[in-house]
Design an enzyme around this catalytic site. Structure first.
Site, mmCIF file in Angstrom:
data_model
loop_
_atom_site.group_PDB
_atom_site.id
_atom_site.type_symbol
_atom_site.label_atom_id
_atom_site.label_comp_id
_atom_site.label_asym_id
_atom_site.label_seq_id
_atom_site.Cartn_x
_atom_site.Cartn_y
_atom_site.Cartn_z
ATOM 1 N N ARG A 98 87.831 32.959 88.253
ATOM 2 C CA ARG A 98 87.599 31.542 88.535
ATOM 3 C C ARG A 98 88.856 30.813 88.973
ATOM 4 N NH1 ARG A 98 82.113 29.568 87.663
ATOM 5 N NH2 ARG A 98 81.057 31.419 86.937
ATOM 6 N N TYR B 274 86.995 31.772 77.232
ATOM 7 C CA TYR B 274 86.429 31.661 78.586
ATOM 8 C C TYR B 274 85.815 30.272 78.828
ATOM 9 C CZ TYR B 274 83.308 31.925 82.501
ATOM 10 O OH TYR B 274 82.673 31.635 83.680
ATOM 11 N N CYS C 158 75.359 31.501 92.086
ATOM 12 C CA CYS C 158 74.327 31.593 93.122
ATOM 13 C C CYS C 158 74.494 30.538 94.211
ATOM 14 C CB CYS C 158 72.943 31.505 92.498
ATOM 15 S SG CYS C 158 72.559 32.950 91.483
ATOM 16 N N LYS D 261 79.361 23.092 79.941
ATOM 17 C CA LYS D 261 77.971 23.492 79.704
ATOM 18 C C LYS D 261 77.469 23.030 78.337
ATOM 19 C CE LYS D 261 78.130 26.127 83.524
ATOM 20 N NZ LYS D 261 77.463 25.903 84.776
ATOM 21 N N ASP E 85 78.415 21.277 89.996
ATOM 22 C CA ASP E 85 77.827 22.065 88.908
ATOM 23 C C ASP E 85 76.808 21.302 88.060
ATOM 24 O OD1 ASP E 85 77.800 24.672 87.674
ATOM 25 O OD2 ASP E 85 78.857 23.822 85.956
ATOM 26 N N SER F 69 74.136 30.199 87.741
ATOM 27 C CA SER F 69 75.572 30.463 87.853
ATOM 28 C C SER F 69 75.828 31.581 88.857
ATOM 29 C CB SER F 69 76.141 30.849 86.491
ATOM 30 O OG SER F 69 76.083 29.732 85.630
ATOM 31 N N HIS G 140 71.653 21.320 85.890
ATOM 32 C CA HIS G 140 72.662 22.255 86.411
ATOM 33 C C HIS G 140 72.668 22.160 87.941
ATOM 34 C CE1 HIS G 140 74.188 26.735 86.295
ATOM 35 N NE2 HIS G 140 75.182 25.877 86.348
ATOM 36 N N ARG H 20 80.349 33.784 80.057
ATOM 37 C CA ARG H 20 79.550 33.180 78.995
ATOM 38 C C ARG H 20 78.816 34.266 78.208
ATOM 39 N NH1 ARG H 20 75.619 31.146 80.862
ATOM 40 N NH2 ARG H 20 76.005 31.230 83.101
HETATM 41 P P1 GDP Z 1 77.987 28.699 91.705
HETATM 42 O O1 GDP Z 1 78.467 29.427 90.503
HETATM 43 O O2 GDP Z 1 76.510 28.429 91.660
HETATM 44 O O3 GDP Z 1 78.786 27.486 91.992
HETATM 45 O O4 GDP Z 1 78.154 29.697 92.957
HETATM 46 P P2 GDP Z 1 79.297 29.770 94.089
HETATM 47 O O5 GDP Z 1 79.118 28.718 95.129
HETATM 48 O O6 GDP Z 1 80.619 29.853 93.450
HETATM 49 O O7 GDP Z 1 78.922 31.166 94.765
HETATM 50 C C1 GDP Z 1 78.782 32.346 94.021
HETATM 51 C C2 GDP Z 1 78.891 33.528 94.931
HETATM 52 O O8 GDP Z 1 77.844 33.487 95.901
HETATM 53 C C3 GDP Z 1 80.197 33.578 95.716
HETATM 54 O O9 GDP Z 1 80.655 34.894 95.781
HETATM 55 C C4 GDP Z 1 79.810 33.064 97.077
HETATM 56 O O10 GDP Z 1 80.634 33.584 98.093
HETATM 57 C C5 GDP Z 1 78.367 33.536 97.216
HETATM 58 N N1 GDP Z 1 77.573 32.624 98.075
HETATM 59 C C6 GDP Z 1 77.529 31.274 98.016
HETATM 60 N N2 GDP Z 1 76.730 30.770 98.992
HETATM 61 C C7 GDP Z 1 76.242 31.837 99.679
HETATM 62 C C8 GDP Z 1 75.361 31.969 100.809
HETATM 63 O O11 GDP Z 1 74.860 30.998 101.386
HETATM 64 N N3 GDP Z 1 75.079 33.255 101.219
HETATM 65 C C9 GDP Z 1 75.632 34.338 100.599
HETATM 66 N N4 GDP Z 1 75.312 35.540 101.066
HETATM 67 N N5 GDP Z 1 76.484 34.244 99.550
HETATM 68 C C10 GDP Z 1 76.775 33.017 99.092
HETATM 69 P P1 PGA Z 2 78.902 28.358 87.093
HETATM 70 O O1 PGA Z 2 79.240 28.112 85.563
HETATM 71 O O2 PGA Z 2 78.890 29.844 87.299
HETATM 72 O O3 PGA Z 2 77.526 27.749 87.210
HETATM 73 O O4 PGA Z 2 79.925 27.695 87.941
HETATM 74 C C1 PGA Z 2 80.417 28.401 84.922
HETATM 75 C C2 PGA Z 2 80.163 29.137 83.621
HETATM 76 O O5 PGA Z 2 80.100 30.382 83.647
HETATM 77 O O6 PGA Z 2 80.013 28.480 82.597
HETATM 78 MN MN MN Z 3 80.269 26.761 90.684
#
Ligand code: GDP
Ligand code: PGA
Ligand code: MN
Length: 603
Positions: free
Chosen positions: A386, A218, A271, A227, A294, A269, A247, A79
């Site tokens: 992704r 993207y 996290c 979003k 999400d 994002s 979110h 983004r």
């Molecule tokens: P989203 O974009 O908020 O959905 O985040 P994701 O679930 O895709 O996670 C983003 C990154 O954080 C990935 O590389 C995960 O492996 C990592 N991650 C997710 N949950 C945890 C956790 O509980 N502990 C740690 N250390 N890393 C995490």
């Molecule tokens: P996400 O969002 O990282 O919260 O999954 C996707 C995006 O970059 O728009």
């Molecule tokens: Mn996600």
């Protein structure tokens, strides 16, 4: 109107006058070779995928059915927050966290960019619906795009095509969402695998409820139902109508006694939303099922509880770090095929690979389409690579995932990525204090947006790049939502941090499936079963109240992850002050009061 003949333009499968007029206007402005009305059928999907394979955009995977590898232009991977605009009529309805330009000025600039921008390409008209098709007032949109990649992705991420168009009738309201990669083709000019433009604009017009996007392919910039619509436009609509567009993931938690609770959680994002949404509990007898990973739209039901619906239809998840140990349910979802993989690595036998999947193969094709070996000294996959996969394939999808009524939320989690300061879990005192926690949420920046990674910034409710109006008004809206509700029935708010680090930079908390221990504590707090300790920042688990049975982690690490450190929090105060100063006059007095009270408690 001058009659321009563009093949396909007259084959509209609708008599919706506003839609027909808009499509005609866009076609005349952008001058594509042809217009295709997307129906969402299997045949159409096969045709689009074949076109993407022929163009070199997609490589079919040998190891996963109906799945494709795709590499973007190396400049178009995330983004673009600097290029994202909220063009409200009154500048006071925007900022200070958003970029603003007068709507007319923006339209003048973008109209010139759009003029002739689809030359040599096909213009696709994608009717879609965010949230269940059977909703009382389905949330409709139409994306016009010149990107086959967007058509293929929107098919996974939204309810689209004929089934969505059926809800339009003659005059249903819809969000017009215009997208172009901004790469016209001259006669005879060869196309590239990932067309895009150096100039990018991601523009929302909140009053008009319209979206104009230019220059990027993207996901977050180009899949406009996500979003742009479901957060930026929807948050403005939600403010006007008294609901929340957030979110947040949505999960269903069932205890060993078969008690069900639904939890929504907002993390910035990259996290941990997708991972938490699909978590496999490590504590016996507890079960998690997924409703969304999400975005959550939440409104009060007749019973006074806050009900959440996920507007999406697929997962657009961060690939690196995902494997059978961290997120087995995401792996099982993509194993079933019908998925797109962007900017990961391709194996020699036609499968995908990314960092975090265990031992790397001896040879790969990297996301930059170069030969890659473990000695290459660079990542095989982009950190924001992704997978895009249908929700319906998730093995732990909750049966009520498509229910227009939504699910009643017991707890809201706010969380970020903080190496220091923020304890594993803190419970707010009440709604207003919880809103303060959300409003002052902070996180280190990630690869999900273009820019420096690892910089701590305030990310209110994980919505910093997504609030479609003024952040101060947004906080007031959250406060008001609580004031107008029955306090007994409001979700309890918790602040979590899975990412605190030790001196040697390792994560103190094992995370992933072990996060179920925190979910359990939160539910037991709601049910009045777990004890807590009062601190200056809120309630933290009393010793022994967090279930650590069978946890294989050093006790000192767990204690450090849980610790409330007044010293660290005193250092946080000037950062909150700076943030609230930035919000300015529109900062709700109640949040200023919360801040003063926190300062008092910290001494
Ligand atoms: P989203 O974009 O908020 O959905 O985040 P994701 O679930 O895709 O996670 C983003 C990154 O954080 C990935 O590389 C995960 O492996 C990592 N991650 C997710 N949950 C945890 C956790 O509980 N502990 C740690 N250390 N890393 C995490
Ligand atoms: P996400 O969002 O990282 O919260 O999954 C996707 C995006 O970059 O728009
Ligand atoms: Mn996600």
């Amino acid at each position: 109107m001058t009659a321009v003949t563009i093949p396909g333009l007259d084959q509209a499968p609708t008599t919706h006058a506003r839609l027909l007029t808009w499509v005609q206007e866009v076609a005349e402005l952008t001058t594509p070779n042809e217009v295709v009305w997307v129906d969402g059928s299997e045949e159409e999907s096969a045709r689009i995928n074949a076109k993407l394979v022929a163009a070199g955009t997609f490589v079919p995977l040998k190891k996963k059915p109906n799945s494709f590898w795709c590499a973007s232009d190396p400049s178009d991977v995330a983004r673009v927050e600097e290029r994202t605009f909220i063009c409200s009529v009154d500048p006071a309805d925007c900022g200070p966290t958003n970029n603003w330009m007068q709507p007319a000025e923006m339209k003048a600039i973008m109209t010139e960019l759009y003029r002739g921008c689809m030359r040599g390409r096909t213009m696709y008209v994608i009717p879609f619906c965010m949230g269940p098709l059977e909703a009382e007032s389905p949330m409709l949109g139409v994306e016009i795009t010149d990107s086959e990649y967007v058509v293929a992705s929107m098919r996974i991420m939204t309810r689209m095509g004929a089934k969505a168009l059926a809800k339009f009738g003659e005059d249903a309201d819809f969000v017009p969402a215009l997208h172009s990669v901004g790469a016209p083709l001259e006669p005879g000019q060869a196309d590239v695998a990932w067309p895009c433009n150096e100039t990018k604009y991601i523009t929302q017009f909140p009053e008009e409820r319209a979206i104009w996007s230019f220059g990027s392919g993207y996901g977050g910039n180009a899949l406009l139902g996500k979003k742009c619509y479901s957060l930026r436009i929807a948050s403005a609509k939600a403010r006007d109508e008294g609901w929340l567009a957030e979110h947040m993931l949505i999960l269903k938690l069932t205890s060993p006694e078969n008690k069900v609770h639904y939890i929504a959680a907002a993390f910035p994002s990259a996290c941990g939303k997708t991972n938490l949404a699909m978590l496999e509990p490590t504590i016996p007898g507890w079960k998690v099922e997924t409703l969304g990973d999400d975005i959550a739209w939440m409104r009060f039901g007749e019973d006074g509880r806050l009900y959440a619906v996920n507007p999406e239809f697929g997962f657009f998840g961060v690939a690196p770090g995902t494997d059978y140990h961290t997120n087995p349910n995401a792996m099982r979802t993509i194993e079933r095929g019908n998925s797109l993989f962007t900017n990961v690595a391709l194996t020699d036998d036609g499968d995908i690979w990314w960092e975090g999947m265990g031992e790397p193969p001896a040879h790969l094709t990297s996301w930059k389409k170069q030969d890659w070996t473990p000695d290459s000294g660079e990542l095989s996959s982009h950190p924001n690579s992704r997978y895009c996969t249908p929700m319906s394939q998730c093995p732990i999808l909750a049966p009520e995932w498509d229910d227009p009524k939504g699910v009643p939320i017991s707890a809201i989690f706010f969380g970020g990525r903080r190496a220091t300061t923020v304890p594993l879990v803190t419970e707010s005192r009440d709604w207003q204090h919880g809103v303060f926690m959300g409003a002052t949420l902070s996180s280190e920046t990630t690869a999900a947006a273009v820019g420096q990674v690892g910089v701590v910034r305030r990310d209110p409710m994980a919505m910093l790049p997504f609030i479609g109006y003024h952040a101060g008004d947004y906080f007031q809206h959250w406060i008001d939502m609580g004031k107008n509700a029955n306090a007994e029935k409001l979700p309890k708010i918790f602040y979590v941090n899975w990412f605190r680090r030790g001196e040697d930079k390792r994560f103190l908390w094992p995370g992933f499936g072990e996060n179920s221990r925190v979910l359990k504590w939160a539910i037991e707090r709601i049910e009045g079963k777990a004890s807590a300790q009062e601190t200056a920042i809120g309630h933290v688990p009393a010793p022994e109240s967090l279930d650590l049975s069978g946890l294989d982690a050093p006790v000192a690490d767990i204690e450090a992850a849980l610790e409330f450190d007044a010293q660290e929090w005193r250092a946080e105060l000037p950062l909150i002050e700076e943030w609230f100063t930035k919000i300015g006059d529109k900062l709700p007095t109640s949040l200023r009061d919360e801040f003063e009270a926190l300062k008092q408690r910290l001494g």
